[in-house]
Design a protein around this motif. Sequence first.
Motif, PDB file in Angstrom:
ATOM      1  N   GLY C   4       0.795  -1.225   0.000  1.00  0.00           N
ATOM      2  CA  GLY C   4       0.000   0.000   0.000  1.00  0.00           C
ATOM      3  C   GLY C   4       0.826   1.273   0.000  1.00  0.00           C
ATOM      4  O   GLY C   4       0.498   2.239  -0.702  1.00  0.00           O
ATOM      5  N   THR C   5       1.911   1.309   0.777  1.00  0.00           N
ATOM      6  CA  THR C   5       2.683   2.537   0.898  1.00  0.00           C
ATOM      7  C   THR C   5       3.309   2.929  -0.434  1.00  0.00           C
ATOM      8  O   THR C   5       3.208   4.080  -0.882  1.00  0.00           O
ATOM      9  N   GLY C   8       0.575   3.914  -2.869  1.00  0.00           N
ATOM     10  CA  GLY C   8       0.038   5.225  -2.530  1.00  0.00           C
ATOM     11  C   GLY C   8       0.950   6.348  -2.976  1.00  0.00           C
ATOM     12  O   GLY C   8       0.498   7.343  -3.559  1.00  0.00           O
ATOM     13  N   ILE C   9       2.259   6.206  -2.722  1.00  0.00           N
ATOM     14  CA  ILE C   9       3.195   7.268  -3.107  1.00  0.00           C
ATOM     15  C   ILE C   9       3.217   7.424  -4.621  1.00  0.00           C
ATOM     16  O   ILE C   9       3.225   8.545  -5.154  1.00  0.00           O
ATOM     17  N   LEU C 201       5.001  12.450   6.028  1.00  0.00           N
ATOM     18  CA  LEU C 201       3.866  12.242   6.928  1.00  0.00           C
ATOM     19  C   LEU C 201       3.161  10.900   6.683  1.00  0.00           C
ATOM     20  O   LEU C 201       2.867  10.185   7.647  1.00  0.00           O
ATOM     21  N   PRO C 202       2.878  10.512   5.406  1.00  0.00           N
ATOM     22  CA  PRO C 202       2.275   9.197   5.223  1.00  0.00           C
ATOM     23  C   PRO C 202       3.163   8.082   5.779  1.00  0.00           C
ATOM     24  O   PRO C 202       2.685   7.140   6.394  1.00  0.00           O
ATOM     25  N   ASN C 205       2.918   7.939   9.532  1.00  0.00           N
ATOM     26  CA  ASN C 205       1.631   7.377   9.957  1.00  0.00           C
ATOM     27  C   ASN C 205       1.596   5.872   9.726  1.00  0.00           C
ATOM     28  O   ASN C 205       1.101   5.105  10.551  1.00  0.00           O
ATOM     29  N   ARG C 206       2.133   5.456   8.574  1.00  0.00           N
ATOM     30  CA  ARG C 206       2.161   4.031   8.245  1.00  0.00           C
ATOM     31  C   ARG C 206       2.977   3.254   9.267  1.00  0.00           C
ATOM     32  O   ARG C 206       2.566   2.194   9.747  1.00  0.00           O
ATOM     33  N   GLU C 209       1.092   2.880  12.445  1.00  0.00           N
ATOM     34  CA  GLU C 209       0.046   1.869  12.351  1.00  0.00           C
ATOM     35  C   GLU C 209       0.644   0.464  12.403  1.00  0.00           C
ATOM     36  O   GLU C 209       0.102  -0.421  13.085  1.00  0.00           O
ATOM     37  N   GLN C 213      -0.153  -2.474  15.079  1.00  0.00           N
ATOM     38  CA  GLN C 213      -0.556  -3.830  14.717  1.00  0.00           C
ATOM     39  C   GLN C 213       0.336  -4.861  15.393  1.00  0.00           C
ATOM     40  O   GLN C 213      -0.143  -5.879  15.906  1.00  0.00           O
TER      41      GLN C 213
END
Lengths: 267, 267, 267, 267, 267
Positions: C4-5, C8-9, C201-202, C205-206, C209, C213
Amino acid sequence: MKFGTAIGIVISCFGIAMGATMEGTNVAVVMNVPAILIVLVGTLGATIAACGLPAHIKLPKLYMKAIMPPDLDLVGRVNEIVGYAEKARRDGLLALDEAVKEIDDPFTQKGIQLVVDGTDPDLVAAVLDAENEAMRKRHAQGRAPFMQAGGFAPTMGIVGTVFGLVNVMNNLNNPSALGPLIAAAFLATLIGVGSANVIFLPMANRLKELSEQELHFREMTLEGILGIQAGDNPRVVSEKLMAYVSPSERPTEAEQEAAKAAAAKAA
Amino acid sequence: MKFGTAIGIVISCFGIAMGATMEGTNVAVVMNVPAILIVLVGTLGATIAACGLPAHIKLPKLYMKAIMPPDLDLVGRVNEIVGYAEKARRDGLLALDEAVKEIDDPFTQKGIQLVVDGTDPDLVAAVLDAENEAMRKRHAQGRAPFMQAGGFAPTMGIVGTVFGLVNVMNNLNNPSALGPLIAAAFLATLIGVGSANVIFLPMANRLKELSEQELHFREMTLEGILGIQAGDNPRVVSEKLMAYVSPSERPTEAEQEAAKAAAAKAA
Amino acid sequence: MKFGTAIGIVISCFGIAMGATMEGTNVAVVMNVPAILIVLVGTLGATIAACGLPAHIKLPKLYMKAIMPPDLDLVGRVNEIVGYAEKARRDGLLALDEAVKEIDDPFTQKGIQLVVDGTDPDLVAAVLDAENEAMRKRHAQGRAPFMQAGGFAPTMGIVGTVFGLVNVMNNLNNPSALGPLIAAAFLATLIGVGSANVIFLPMANRLKELSEQELHFREMTLEGILGIQAGDNPRVVSEKLMAYVSPSERPTEAEQEAAKAAAAKAA
Amino acid sequence: MKFGTAIGIVISCFGIAMGATMEGTNVAVVMNVPAILIVLVGTLGATIAACGLPAHIKLPKLYMKAIMPPDLDLVGRVNEIVGYAEKARRDGLLALDEAVKEIDDPFTQKGIQLVVDGTDPDLVAAVLDAENEAMRKRHAQGRAPFMQAGGFAPTMGIVGTVFGLVNVMNNLNNPSALGPLIAAAFLATLIGVGSANVIFLPMANRLKELSEQELHFREMTLEGILGIQAGDNPRVVSEKLMAYVSPSERPTEAEQEAAKAAAAKAA
Amino acid sequence: MKFGTAIGIVISCFGIAMGATMEGTNVAVVMNVPAILIVLVGTLGATIAACGLPAHIKLPKLYMKAIMPPDLDLVGRVNEIVGYAEKARRDGLLALDEAVKEIDDPFTQKGIQLVVDGTDPDLVAAVLDAENEAMRKRHAQGRAPFMQAGGFAPTMGIVGTVFGLVNVMNNLNNPSALGPLIAAAFLATLIGVGSANVIFLPMANRLKELSEQELHFREMTLEGILGIQAGDNPRVVSEKLMAYVSPSERPTEAEQEAAKAAAAKAA
């Protein structure tokens, strides 16, 4: 060193005025009545609406308190309490009864009185904790107008500046007047940001710090009173309370001996 | 690797200066005395007003501490404490009495001394926790001026820039002077934002992190001292304390054996 | 779905580049060396000053971790632990001794080993909690440079832009060069805001998270280990651990039966 | 009244569109494809990078949930639980066994089932608390993309606007095209700030509130189940649970009597 | 002094209007219908989407409450409770049964009723705590639209201003109209920032403070009720409750004696 707040505000104003003067600006332009009305009266109104009138009546007293804070002598208080602990151990808790009336600090007095009355230790702690919590809330309410003003003033500055720019835009047909009009519009931002950062926010932070110091002072006192009630060895009481004192302010062993001797004599 | 703060500030200044030079700006323009007066003296005054004078007298020491932080040898401390635990298990708690005087770290020394004196375990924990809590508060107060400066400097930059623009607007009749005047006004913002982000905020964060490391170090020590007092098996003490050490820094089993042997010999 | 990371980028960069190109801007202008130097080197220096060098040496590993996070198979772990619980109930805790060596996960292994060794339950919980707390702190320190960079990059962008505008203002006598100079000044803001919002920032945050988990995963494991030690019914252990699994991922009853049968066989 | 989110978004869009039209702007200009690409695709990518892909696959379901939230009938649930409490008091806990299968809500069903199975009260509370905590975490993860988008969208708007202005500055030689180019650049900010404040942030807040309502609903249920297990008087159970209901929604005494009679009949 | 909110809003509006008028701006320009539509209707829609419709139906009542807050007479309540404590000590808890019906405040009434019914003290505390927690949540939900509006209004102002500037940029060919158009665009920011800082944020803060005062009032009441149930000496009850009263509002000893006598007579 206790006049830090006043000194700081003077230094800050001096630095800003000096720098502005060297740049060639006449510092007196900030005495712009319309801008001051919009920013300071606007902010005052907003803080009254946010915090209520009574909180504002106490403001002058809080300004004085921030500028001339009371002295909190941690080591003196430790010695005082260790003195009571020694007296209590030597002559029993009831021996403190006559000492109670001579205690200056109402918080210590109330605590020792409760101990002398034979109140249950949990109740002593509960009553004194409630006093502290209530003081903490009172202080937070007291400094709220400063905190709020620190937030409202810059935005009131923006309101003033935008109002000024609206005026400018409606007078574009008179170019020679534009410069001074825009300058006047900017003054509102200047006053808003400046008053928030030179006065309101430092003041709010200072009052918060003073409140924490007083709470720290009282927590130490409470710990000592509970130690006296539990019949702790005065040496142990002293050891526990000294943890509340910054190492650099702790008395050397020799000083401590002298203080104990003096306290023992006084008690 | 401990000079990270100095290295980081140098890298940051280098990057900014290099980029600005390549763009064609003469970096020396930031040495604008009026802008520096407004921003840095204004900020200093605001932090003095907010945090008091005494906190500012300690600042040079804190700058040095952030730039050359003390070494905290977690594994060494674990081995030291496990050594005391073994000695205590072998020869009794009183056998630590002579070792106490040779302990360098005042916190460990105070803890072991309390244990040797036969103080109640809850009281040992309470006294040492109070020491830690007091240190935490002291550190927070110490770094407060950096935190505050990180917030005040950019707004003082805005104050300086708006002052400059007010000056510009009142001199619109001299167009050729406008460019340099606006440039000078912008410099205040540059100095304010730059000093906050290159010096004050990184410094405040660094000091916060160092404070957390020292607290972590002391919590581990406290856990070990309580283990010694409880008469825990030295192997269990070691197991518990190693949880405080990052897995990558934990010694291999062979290293651990060697360290234990050495500690046993030394004790 | 674990990439996902990276996805997303790529999507974010694609959207921005596509939009800018359609507007008629040549996207390659962002490769402006002075702006990149000011923003990215300035930010790197500030984060090194704020978080120390060691935290930066681990960054490439953290980038890889965010882009390819490890799989955390909650249901598999539940079945594994329920298997141990059944074995322990059938053959006694000591029967787990041989199983311990084959456990892949060091945390589970350490926990079961402590249980097999007959360690006190409170101590097992304390040691494993300390491991988790230490991991949480380590992760927080690990992602700190991303958090900090997310805050520093936009302000370094402002520093770069103001430097550029100072340059512009000092060159007002050459109007034809103004456009490109202002454009170049804006690029620093673009790079600062863009890098913070598309990458730093993403990423921060990732990583936060992923850390949560992993902690969730370990808390479930700890609960299971304590259940095994307490001799809980394997059905109860399963019921408790399943609360940690999202309802949509919980196996149906039939699947659960099959898994239990398989686990029982394997154990 | 449950369609508040949809109604609110419509009102907000209507107000903005109406105002802009009255000002003379053609609202259709916001359908600017490059600006939308930069802001919305850029934001989507950033939130995917920050929160992972799986969280985004659930987004349409969350949009529906915010727009048409499930009904949470607090008073109905109180009456239901008081009904079980009366049945349990009259016929014993085991009498609930047949009622369990007909309970619609899985959480209530699981709780009553655990009670009927004779599970230890602490364990019932622990299992149901774990369910609630897991739901809280799941909800927080679910609304994270909205929160993040509320932060990313305005900054992506700035990225788009700065990109546009860079384009403008490189085209200063064509003055007649400047106006529309600057207008297009501003649209990115408009879309970013608008989407964040009209959609993302209200959505995130709404989902947070719905999550809190559901948690409140479940905490009340848990309290009731524990009361049933403890054999509390149904009147006391009702008294305790009614504290969770807003006074204005509490039934009058007459209504309560009727409800109890009905529940008693149904049970 | 209870009309602080209304007085504050009037002062703030007066200061701003006065300042703007002195600057030469016609204050009536803020009655710009398009700007008001964008900002206030846009904000209303966003808060409805964020907080739901029911929360908005209660708004007029909350405005009234902030402007005319109910009186909370701490000392009166202390005397009332001490009166019950004396009655209970003299004539037994059951003697309070007839007094219960005449208690005005539903919270006090519910508490005393539970005590008279012989409810377990822990349960009394739990039921009343649940009432307080529910009230706290209800108040937080009630003031949420003000908090949210304080955040949305300035950004809606930006949306309005950017929309206006887009319009300006598309009309650059008509220079004489530019000034008024830009002025109109700025009005949206003015209305957004102004309404947030003069109305929404002060209102939200005021409601928060009133909620805290009511909670404080109820916590004192709860403490008193539990004291009555525990059969505490009325003097001790009074001592404990007085800690909730600000020292400056505490009655002098003479006043207290008089109040007690009156209460004893009334009871």
